[in-house]
Motif scaffolding. Sequence first.
Motif, mmCIF file in Angstrom:
data_model
loop_
_atom_site.group_PDB
_atom_site.id
_atom_site.type_symbol
_atom_site.label_atom_id
_atom_site.label_comp_id
_atom_site.label_asym_id
_atom_site.label_seq_id
_atom_site.Cartn_x
_atom_site.Cartn_y
_atom_site.Cartn_z
ATOM 1 N N MET A 134 0.928 -1.289 0.037
ATOM 2 C CA MET A 134 0.155 -0.038 -0.012
ATOM 3 C C MET A 134 0.749 1.346 -0.011
ATOM 4 O O MET A 134 0.503 2.194 -0.730
ATOM 5 N N SER A 135 1.743 1.230 0.823
ATOM 6 C CA SER A 135 2.554 2.625 1.177
ATOM 7 C C SER A 135 3.497 2.745 -0.400
ATOM 8 O O SER A 135 3.721 3.582 -0.993
ATOM 9 N N ALA A 136 4.116 1.476 -1.151
ATOM 10 C CA ALA A 136 4.511 1.511 -2.555
ATOM 11 C C ALA A 136 3.424 2.002 -3.615
ATOM 12 O O ALA A 136 3.965 2.922 -4.523
ATOM 13 N N MET A 137 2.301 1.664 -3.512
ATOM 14 C CA MET A 137 1.364 2.115 -4.339
ATOM 15 C C MET A 137 1.025 3.520 -4.266
ATOM 16 O O MET A 137 0.966 4.229 -5.296
ATOM 17 N N VAL A 138 0.819 3.907 -2.957
ATOM 18 C CA VAL A 138 0.631 5.540 -2.562
ATOM 19 C C VAL A 138 1.801 6.214 -3.043
ATOM 20 O O VAL A 138 1.537 7.439 -3.600
ATOM 21 N N GLN A 140 3.775 5.783 -5.652
ATOM 22 C CA GLN A 140 3.777 5.634 -6.999
ATOM 23 C C GLN A 140 2.670 6.630 -7.633
ATOM 24 O O GLN A 140 3.053 7.514 -8.702
ATOM 25 N N VAL A 141 1.560 6.343 -7.050
ATOM 26 C CA VAL A 141 0.382 7.578 -7.381
ATOM 27 C C VAL A 141 0.653 8.778 -7.011
ATOM 28 O O VAL A 141 0.575 9.766 -8.013
ATOM 29 N N ASP A 142 1.491 9.144 -5.884
ATOM 30 C CA ASP A 142 1.866 10.603 -5.636
ATOM 31 C C ASP A 142 2.934 10.944 -6.536
ATOM 32 O O ASP A 142 2.980 12.189 -6.998
ATOM 33 N N GLY A 143 3.742 9.993 -7.124
ATOM 34 C CA GLY A 143 4.878 10.358 -8.091
ATOM 35 C C GLY A 143 4.312 10.654 -9.567
ATOM 36 O O GLY A 143 4.348 11.728 -10.282
ATOM 37 N N MET A 144 2.996 9.990 -9.778
ATOM 38 C CA MET A 144 2.293 10.033 -11.187
ATOM 39 C C MET A 144 1.516 11.453 -11.020
ATOM 40 O O MET A 144 1.331 12.230 -11.899
#
Length: 195
Positions: A134-138, A140-144
């Motif tokens: 979940m932290s990695a996905m968050v 990645q979404v923040d970076g995008m």
Amino acid sequence: MADVPAWYWQVLGAVGGLGLGLLIGVMSFRKPKNPPPAPAARPSRPTPLGATGPATVIAPAAAGEARSEAASQRLLERLRETNLDLTAKLRAATDSHARELLERSQQQQAEQQRHERQLEELRAAHANELSQLMSAMVEQVDGMQREHAEKLASLQEEIDQLKRLSQTVVDPVTLHMGGDMRPPPGGLPPLPRQP
């Protein structure tokens, strides 16, 4: 009943059989038997003085009865000893069976506790992996979202620059001719000749 071993029933049957044998033996000794017919007195020997005839006849019957009573007492004693021995074996077997049941239940409890610990460890590992994902996905979404915002900002800048350029650009023909497109009065001057 399913946990009771087969030898338990065999020992219990043997104890019951011995008890039944004791009961039958005691009842048969208590029952008055028909005394055997008295043997005919043989007058070959004269009876001593003071002795009566029936005394000689009763004495062998009493001795036989005493012997059978002594034999029955010995048999009863043997049966009692066997009964005590079988009772002790039955108690020992019951105790060992109870110990086996206790050990088995302790093993089952230990196995269940080990299984619960493994489940708890698996749950903790799953929760840890899920939080990492979940932290990695968050991230990645923040970076995008940041990249998208930067692209939007750069596109907005380019649009603003194009708007400014379009406002400052003047028609090139008008700029070259001095702003007047009409011919001069009297016509155009003749073009110079080239030698």
